[in-house]
Design a protein around this motif. Structure first.
Motif, PDB file in Angstrom:
ATOM      1  N   GLY A 123     -18.510  50.796  -2.522  1.00 62.21           N
ATOM      2  CA  GLY A 123     -19.253  51.181  -3.710  1.00 62.21           C
ATOM      3  C   GLY A 123     -18.682  50.560  -4.969  1.00 62.21           C
ATOM      4  N   PRO A 124     -19.263  50.902  -6.133  1.00 65.48           N
ATOM      5  CA  PRO A 124     -18.840  50.317  -7.416  1.00 65.48           C
ATOM      6  C   PRO A 124     -17.379  50.602  -7.757  1.00 65.48           C
ATOM      7  N   TYR A 125     -16.803  51.661  -7.182  1.00 61.06           N
ATOM      8  CA  TYR A 125     -15.385  51.986  -7.383  1.00 61.06           C
ATOM      9  C   TYR A 125     -14.494  50.769  -7.154  1.00 61.06           C
ATOM     10  N   TRP A 126     -14.904  49.923  -6.193  1.00 61.24           N
ATOM     11  CA  TRP A 126     -14.057  48.803  -5.782  1.00 61.24           C
ATOM     12  C   TRP A 126     -14.320  47.526  -6.559  1.00 61.24           C
ATOM     13  N   PHE A 127     -15.239  47.553  -7.514  1.00 60.73           N
ATOM     14  CA  PHE A 127     -15.610  46.314  -8.212  1.00 60.73           C
ATOM     15  C   PHE A 127     -15.479  46.465  -9.728  1.00 60.73           C
ATOM     16  N   GLU A 128     -14.429  47.153 -10.158  1.00 60.45           N
ATOM     17  CA  GLU A 128     -14.171  47.343 -11.582  1.00 60.45           C
ATOM     18  C   GLU A 128     -13.065  46.426 -12.092  1.00 60.45           C
ATOM     19  N   GLY A 129     -12.658  45.479 -11.276  1.00 58.56           N
ATOM     20  CA  GLY A 129     -11.620  44.543 -11.691  1.00 58.56           C
ATOM     21  C   GLY A 129     -10.225  45.141 -11.670  1.00 58.56           C
ATOM     22  N   LYS A 130     -10.045  46.214 -10.898  1.00 59.86           N
ATOM     23  CA  LYS A 130      -8.745  46.861 -10.806  1.00 59.86           C
ATOM     24  C   LYS A 130      -8.384  47.118  -9.340  1.00 59.86           C
ATOM     25  N   ALA A 131      -7.115  47.381  -9.118  1.00 58.55           N
ATOM     26  CA  ALA A 131      -6.642  47.742  -7.787  1.00 58.55           C
ATOM     27  C   ALA A 131      -6.326  49.229  -7.754  1.00 58.55           C
ATOM     28  N   GLU A 132      -6.510  49.833  -6.592  1.00 56.74           N
ATOM     29  CA  GLU A 132      -6.072  51.217  -6.393  1.00 56.74           C
ATOM     30  C   GLU A 132      -4.652  51.175  -5.838  1.00 56.74           C
ATOM     31  N   ILE A 133      -3.726  51.819  -6.545  1.00 55.78           N
ATOM     32  CA  ILE A 133      -2.312  51.826  -6.145  1.00 55.78           C
ATOM     33  C   ILE A 133      -1.887  53.267  -5.909  1.00 55.78           C
ATOM     34  N   SER A 134      -1.406  53.549  -4.706  1.00 55.78           N
ATOM     35  CA  SER A 134      -0.959  54.904  -4.378  1.00 55.78           C
ATOM     36  C   SER A 134       0.488  54.875  -3.923  1.00 55.78           C
ATOM     37  N   HIS A 135       1.249  55.843  -4.420  1.00 58.92           N
ATOM     38  CA  HIS A 135       2.659  55.990  -4.055  1.00 58.92           C
ATOM     39  C   HIS A 135       2.819  57.168  -3.115  1.00 58.92           C
ATOM     40  N   TYR A 136       3.698  57.026  -2.118  1.00 53.28           N
ATOM     41  CA  TYR A 136       3.925  58.061  -1.119  1.00 53.28           C
ATOM     42  C   TYR A 136       5.423  58.269  -0.918  1.00 53.28           C
ATOM     43  N   THR A 137       5.821  59.524  -0.777  1.00 53.33           N
ATOM     44  CA  THR A 137       7.166  59.784  -0.271  1.00 53.33           C
ATOM     45  C   THR A 137       7.137  59.516   1.223  1.00 53.33           C
ATOM     46  N   LEU A 138       8.250  59.011   1.739  1.00 52.90           N
ATOM     47  CA  LEU A 138       8.286  58.586   3.137  1.00 52.90           C
ATOM     48  C   LEU A 138       9.495  59.169   3.847  1.00 52.90           C
ATOM     49  N   SER A 139       9.259  59.716   5.027  1.00 49.33           N
ATOM     50  CA  SER A 139      10.330  60.102   5.943  1.00 49.33           C
ATOM     51  C   SER A 139      10.116  59.280   7.210  1.00 49.33           C
ATOM     52  N   GLN A 140      10.978  58.282   7.439  1.00 53.19           N
ATOM     53  CA  GLN A 140      10.725  57.258   8.457  1.00 53.19           C
ATOM     54  C   GLN A 140      11.567  57.469   9.715  1.00 53.19           C
ATOM     55  N   ASN A 141      10.907  57.552  10.851  1.00 48.44           N
ATOM     56  CA  ASN A 141      11.560  57.624  12.154  1.00 48.44           C
ATOM     57  C   ASN A 141      12.200  56.278  12.475  1.00 48.44           C
ATOM     58  N   ARG A 142      13.521  56.270  12.592  1.00 44.80           N
ATOM     59  CA  ARG A 142      14.230  55.029  12.905  1.00 44.80           C
ATOM     60  C   ARG A 142      15.586  55.363  13.516  1.00 44.80           C
ATOM     61  N   TYR A 143      15.917  54.722  14.623  1.00 46.93           N
ATOM     62  CA  TYR A 143      17.151  54.981  15.348  1.00 46.93           C
ATOM     63  C   TYR A 143      17.241  56.455  15.736  1.00 46.93           C
ATOM     64  N   ARG A 144      18.286  57.151  15.340  1.00 41.74           N
ATOM     65  CA  ARG A 144      18.477  58.531  15.798  1.00 41.74           C
ATOM     66  C   ARG A 144      18.183  59.574  14.726  1.00 41.74           C
ATOM     67  N   ASP A 145      17.510  59.155  13.653  1.00 41.01           N
ATOM     68  CA  ASP A 145      17.251  60.069  12.549  1.00 41.01           C
ATOM     69  C   ASP A 145      15.887  59.773  11.927  1.00 41.01           C
ATOM     70  N   VAL A 146      15.523  60.632  10.979  1.00 39.00           N
ATOM     71  CA  VAL A 146      14.361  60.397  10.123  1.00 39.00           C
ATOM     72  C   VAL A 146      14.900  60.126   8.730  1.00 39.00           C
ATOM     73  N   HIS A 147      14.629  58.936   8.194  1.00 36.52           N
ATOM     74  CA  HIS A 147      15.290  58.443   6.993  1.00 36.52           C
ATOM     75  C   HIS A 147      14.392  58.537   5.758  1.00 36.52           C
ATOM     76  N   PRO A 148      14.994  58.758   4.575  1.00 34.00           N
ATOM     77  CA  PRO A 148      14.200  58.845   3.339  1.00 34.00           C
ATOM     78  C   PRO A 148      13.749  57.479   2.863  1.00 34.00           C
ATOM     79  N   GLY A 149      12.601  57.470   2.208  1.00 34.74           N
ATOM     80  CA  GLY A 149      12.105  56.217   1.657  1.00 34.74           C
ATOM     81  C   GLY A 149      10.841  56.441   0.844  1.00 34.74           C
ATOM     82  N   GLU A 150      10.117  55.382   0.574  1.00 34.99           N
ATOM     83  CA  GLU A 150       8.857  55.469  -0.151  1.00 34.99           C
ATOM     84  C   GLU A 150       7.913  54.395   0.358  1.00 34.99           C
TER      85      GLU A 150
END
Length: 312
Positions: free
Chosen positions: A42-69
């Motif tokens: 829709g027109p939301y995507w054609f305004e000459g801008k990007a949609e940027i979203s930030h997320y907190t992240l808890s990432q499964n890696r090795y033997r733990d769940v690690h903090p990130g974004e």
């Protein structure tokens, strides 16, 4: 005896053709969205801008769940279907509009850190282009780097893999076309009807395959679209799209708003971790979203804009 052999040969040939036809029909049904007329941008995507979203992240890696974004950047742009790069000169043949996703995930693992980025280029016209035209993914950590690129060519996927790790090293592959998990994210933003449901053969995400050092090939999976009934994410009438991979003991769940433009609230991904093989869960939760022509905001005076994204 000769007649009997001839009959058996003809029967075997017919049976093989039937099996092949069945496979082709299954593949077509698995890849084709049910309601293509309801899919689009829709027109939301054609305004000459990007949609940027930030997320907190808890990432499964090795033997733990690690903090990130994590950061998801969605934006439309003209894309050349032959060269498979951005159309920067205008009015060129073989140019089409794509919804581009740049997905960045950064997390620490003890003393050292990871930075992973995946780019997806999915045409708005899914009727004409049922597969994304290109995906790329790179991973950097203190051990080394990996890079993978998938180009959608006429008859197959051309895949390039470059890796620091011996068992992966340098690979150039020609593989059959099938759904890419990485393009599920862009298809979702075009409308849930673009998502594959039921049994499907799918190439898992590049990030998962590279971090787990697995072969790039299709795996059987099941796609489901349901009302979200969990407690990790809040919002009205949220939906969740899931992909379950029995062979990998892996499940991806993407939670999103049920109205266009189908903003992604977050995701959950569970799988056996490297190291101890225990199943743990990655969780990403949206904190901020802005619409911004970020490519024009590249001066020191623009640094405060990062606070609007929850990034300081």
């Amino acid at each position: 005896m000769k007649r009997m052999k001839w009959v058996l040969f003809v029967f075997a040939l017919f049976f093989t053709c039937v099996l092949q036809l069945g496979r082709q029909e299954f593949s077509a049904k698995a890849l084709a969205p049910v309601k293509r007329d309801n899919i689009g941008l829709g027109p939301y995507w054609f305004e000459g801008k990007a949609e940027i979203s930030h997320y907190t992240l808890s990432q499964n890696r090795y033997r733990d769940v690690h903090p990130g974004e994590a950061v998801l950047v969605f934006v439309t742009e003209p894309f050349l279907t032959d060269k498979q790069v951005k159309n920067e000169k205008g009015n060129q043949e073989n140019s089409t509009t794509v919804l581009k996703l740049n997905a960045i995930q950064r997390f620490t693992t003890g003393i050292y850190d990871y930075s992973v980025m995946t780019s997806v280029f999915t045409p708005e016209d899914l009727k004409r282009y049922p597969h994304s035209l290109k995906t790329t993914s790179s991973s950097q950590d203190w051990c080394g780097q990996t890079y993978m690129q998938v180009n959608n060519e006429k008859d197959n996927f051309k895949v390039e893999i470059r890796s620091y790790f011996e068992n992966e090293a340098d690979q150039n592959l020609d593989l059959p076309k099938a759904l890419l998990e990485d393009e599920v994210w862009t298809r979702l933003r075009m409308g849930p009807d673009a998502l594959p449901l039921g049994a499907v053969q799918i190439y898992p995400s590049a990030m998962y395959l590279r971090l787990m050092h697995k072969t790039f090939k299709t795996y059987p999976a099941e796609g489901k679209l349901e009302k979200y009934a969990g407690s990790e994410f809040s919002g009205e009438k949220l939906k969740v799209y899931s992909l379950t991979f029995p062979e990998l003991e892996r499940k991806l769940e993407i939670v999103f708003q049920n109205k266009a433009p189908y903003l992604i609230e977050g995701w959950m991904e569970s799988f056996p971790a490297l190291g101890d093989k225990q199943v743990r869960q990655t969780i990403a939760k949206r904190t901020h979203t802005v619409m911004e022509a970020y490519w024009q905001k590249n001066g020191l005076k623009d640094l405060p804009l990062r606070k609007e994204l929850g990034m300081e």
